[in-house]
Write an enzyme that holds these catalytic residues in place. Sequence first.
Site, mmCIF file in Angstrom:
data_model
loop_
_atom_site.group_PDB
_atom_site.id
_atom_site.type_symbol
_atom_site.label_atom_id
_atom_site.label_comp_id
_atom_site.label_asym_id
_atom_site.label_seq_id
_atom_site.Cartn_x
_atom_site.Cartn_y
_atom_site.Cartn_z
ATOM 1 C CB CYS A 2 -0.875 0.032 1.243
ATOM 2 S SG CYS A 2 -1.958 -1.397 1.367
ATOM 3 N NE ARG A 27 4.422 1.992 -1.043
ATOM 4 C CZ ARG A 27 5.239 2.247 -0.034
ATOM 5 N NH1 ARG A 27 6.297 2.980 -0.239
ATOM 6 N NH2 ARG A 27 4.991 1.783 1.161
ATOM 7 C CD1 TRP A 74 -0.153 -6.490 -0.909
ATOM 8 C CD2 TRP A 74 -0.054 -6.355 -3.125
ATOM 9 N NE1 TRP A 74 0.281 -7.692 -1.368
ATOM 10 C CE2 TRP A 74 0.353 -7.640 -2.716
ATOM 11 C CE3 TRP A 74 -0.080 -6.038 -4.485
ATOM 12 C CZ2 TRP A 74 0.740 -8.611 -3.639
ATOM 13 C CZ3 TRP A 74 0.305 -7.013 -5.383
ATOM 14 C CH2 TRP A 74 0.716 -8.281 -4.960
ATOM 15 N N GLY A 101 0.304 -0.796 6.292
ATOM 16 C CA GLY A 101 0.767 -1.618 7.417
ATOM 17 C C GLY A 101 -0.267 -2.682 7.750
ATOM 18 C CE LYS A 480 9.684 -25.210 22.326
ATOM 19 N NZ LYS A 480 10.245 -24.370 21.373
ATOM 20 C CD GLU A 483 11.939 -24.418 25.440
ATOM 21 O OE1 GLU A 483 12.560 -23.448 25.900
ATOM 22 O OE2 GLU A 483 11.527 -24.435 24.271
ATOM 23 C CG HIS A 499 28.846 -41.575 13.473
ATOM 24 N ND1 HIS A 499 29.914 -42.309 13.018
ATOM 25 C CD2 HIS A 499 28.074 -41.306 12.389
ATOM 26 C CE1 HIS A 499 29.795 -42.458 11.696
ATOM 27 N NE2 HIS A 499 28.690 -41.862 11.299
ATOM 28 C CE LYS A 598 8.018 -15.686 24.038
ATOM 29 N NZ LYS A 598 8.106 -16.999 23.377
HETATM 30 C C1 G6P Z 1 14.755 -17.466 24.777
HETATM 31 C C2 G6P Z 1 13.377 -18.078 24.629
HETATM 32 C C3 G6P Z 1 13.344 -18.992 23.403
HETATM 33 C C4 G6P Z 1 13.777 -18.228 22.161
HETATM 34 C C5 G6P Z 1 15.133 -17.584 22.346
HETATM 35 C C6 G6P Z 1 15.439 -16.611 21.236
HETATM 36 O O1 G6P Z 1 15.653 -18.464 25.142
HETATM 37 O O2 G6P Z 1 13.021 -18.790 25.779
HETATM 38 O O3 G6P Z 1 12.038 -19.494 23.226
HETATM 39 O O4 G6P Z 1 13.823 -19.121 21.080
HETATM 40 O O5 G6P Z 1 15.179 -16.835 23.562
HETATM 41 O O6 G6P Z 1 14.552 -15.541 21.343
HETATM 42 P P1 G6P Z 1 14.160 -14.555 20.188
HETATM 43 O O7 G6P Z 1 13.194 -13.582 20.829
HETATM 44 O O8 G6P Z 1 15.430 -13.887 19.739
HETATM 45 O O9 G6P Z 1 13.520 -15.350 19.098
#
Ligand code: G6P
Length: 603
Positions: A2, A27, A74, A101, A480, A483, A499, A598
């Site tokens: 857009c 664009r 768009w 956006g 996964k 953790e 190996h 996180k």
């Molecule tokens: C932390 C989170 C993961 C994530 C990683 C990278 O370890 O617990 O879940 O994959 O950071 O984070 P990012 O925000 O750079 O994708």
Amino acid sequence: MCGIVGYLGKKNATPILLEGLRRESYRGYDSSGIVLFNGEEPTCIKAVGKLENLENKLNGQNLKGFLGLGHVRWATHGGVTEANAHPHSDCKGNIWLVHNGIIENHKELRESLEKEGHKFVSETDTEVVAHLIEKFFDGNLEEAVRKAVRLIRGAYALAIIAKDDPQKLVAARLSSPLVIGISANDGYIVASDATAVAPYAKQVVNLEDNEIAVINHNDFYILKEKQPEDLEIEAEDTQRGGYPHYMLKEIMEQPEALENSLKGRLILDQGLAQLGGLQNVSDQLRKIKRLRIVACGTAYHAGLIGKYMMEEYAGIPTEVDIASEFRYRKPILEENTALLCISQSGETADTLAAIQEAKRRGVLTVGIVNAVGSSIVRETDAGIYNHIGPEIGVAATKSFVSQLAILALLTLYLGRQRNLSLVKGQRIAADIQKLPGLVAEILKQNDTIKEVADKYKDFQNGCFIGRKYNAPIALEGALKLKEISYLHAEGVVGGELKHGPLALVDENFLTVAVCPSDSVYEKMVSNIQQVKGRNGKVIAIATKGNEDIKKIVDDVIYIPKTSEILTPILSVVPLQLFAYHVGVFKGCDVDKPRNLAKSVTVE
Ligand code: G6P
């Protein structure tokens, strides 16, 4: 992509807006529209297709106005129709706006506005902004815009006018370019692109993120919002939508996340990807000879799959680095190398430092980032947003499938700049388009996956194996499980099993084999037999229709068929659910695993 344009001044706005739109038409667009205001009633004209269609509609109407907006659209949210074309308005025809956006939380906002009685006439994400401004409008347009943008999540460049606050043009920006052109004796023009203001303006001001410009006949001023802090609070408050954990909610909303990441980005008949965020560096990307991917954690696993995609379909030699290693060794960055960093949060310290190191060495930096306006977005030269809304669960799930889908789009983009044929491009594009539906099919098996998790939840050691596109999925499946459930598992590339890791296998050892019917399927069957020959237990992730696999493994979870390059986007989904259910069975805090964060903003 857009393009927006707005004018307030002494001249007639119509030709100025049309010229601006013509200059933005490179664009890419599929419909257009303008609204003009002469102090009495706003007049809005829209047309589908070429700009000439809009001009033909305007011909003979002699429309004049000192204030107006224009837009080339768009299509992303909703088809190519006049109703979906911009400008959009509120219920009363008071507020008018154009937008470039994506408003990520448009669905929730629309639902709550509809409950309050607002009537929508289009399918667009943009229309919610007009109604949101209407909700807060009490005669002062910029005040209403300020309140409205605080509630918006996503990216926007907005130009807005109000019949009931008529001597003003208001513009707002977050992560979509917006420039204000100033003509000393004529007026002001705002646009997505400096080329659109060039014929009228001698000077320009580039609006920064979270700024709102208030333009009147004599001057303009800029209000600065401290938006990012508000976004964090909003994200924390986001409801779990009836799910017991954010992690399950985020796994379940993956079809929608994929749809949002793909919206408006695929051109099926040309086998192309349209990535607006790369527009400014498109020529530089055409020339690159090497790609270096840097990321951490799950995003690093996405990068590993990106390497397979890029080398096979775009023909670009690609290396993948864990960001913390890249920043401390001495990577050799040849001429015509681009650095691609992948990060959900856009704040990971090591990834950020890797970008800064690459920039210092003069390398083009590109990001795949979810968090709008984050540090990595600001550091990189160009980028692609995931547009999947906040991810709250510490374990990355929807961000991973979205990163993979965007890597597939980027492969198409770079591949079609090089030798990827039209036919292959069309086939991949068509298969990418089907992904949200295929992921939804897998999610229907949640109860079956829960039963499998129940059966194996007491295993203490295990490994995940995979090859080629699914080798990184073995790493991700193991990560996964570790953790979320604190069980020990390793991710092993199938060929490496004998190996070393094979020594671990006995009747108390669990192996999860990611073995869709692809070019390495037979090799995976050999690996499975090596494990079964030592009495190990095996769960297979296999392609629907493969009945033979049942004869050699203990349990099978099926995924639908797709192109080999896209299989990881499907095969990871049962592994996310498996880890989730094992974690819940074991009483773990799946949304906030112990010792983890996180967003890792320190080393
Ligand atoms: C932390 C989170 C993961 C994530 C990683 C990278 O370890 O617990 O879940 O994959 O950071 O984070 P990012 O925000 O750079 O994708």
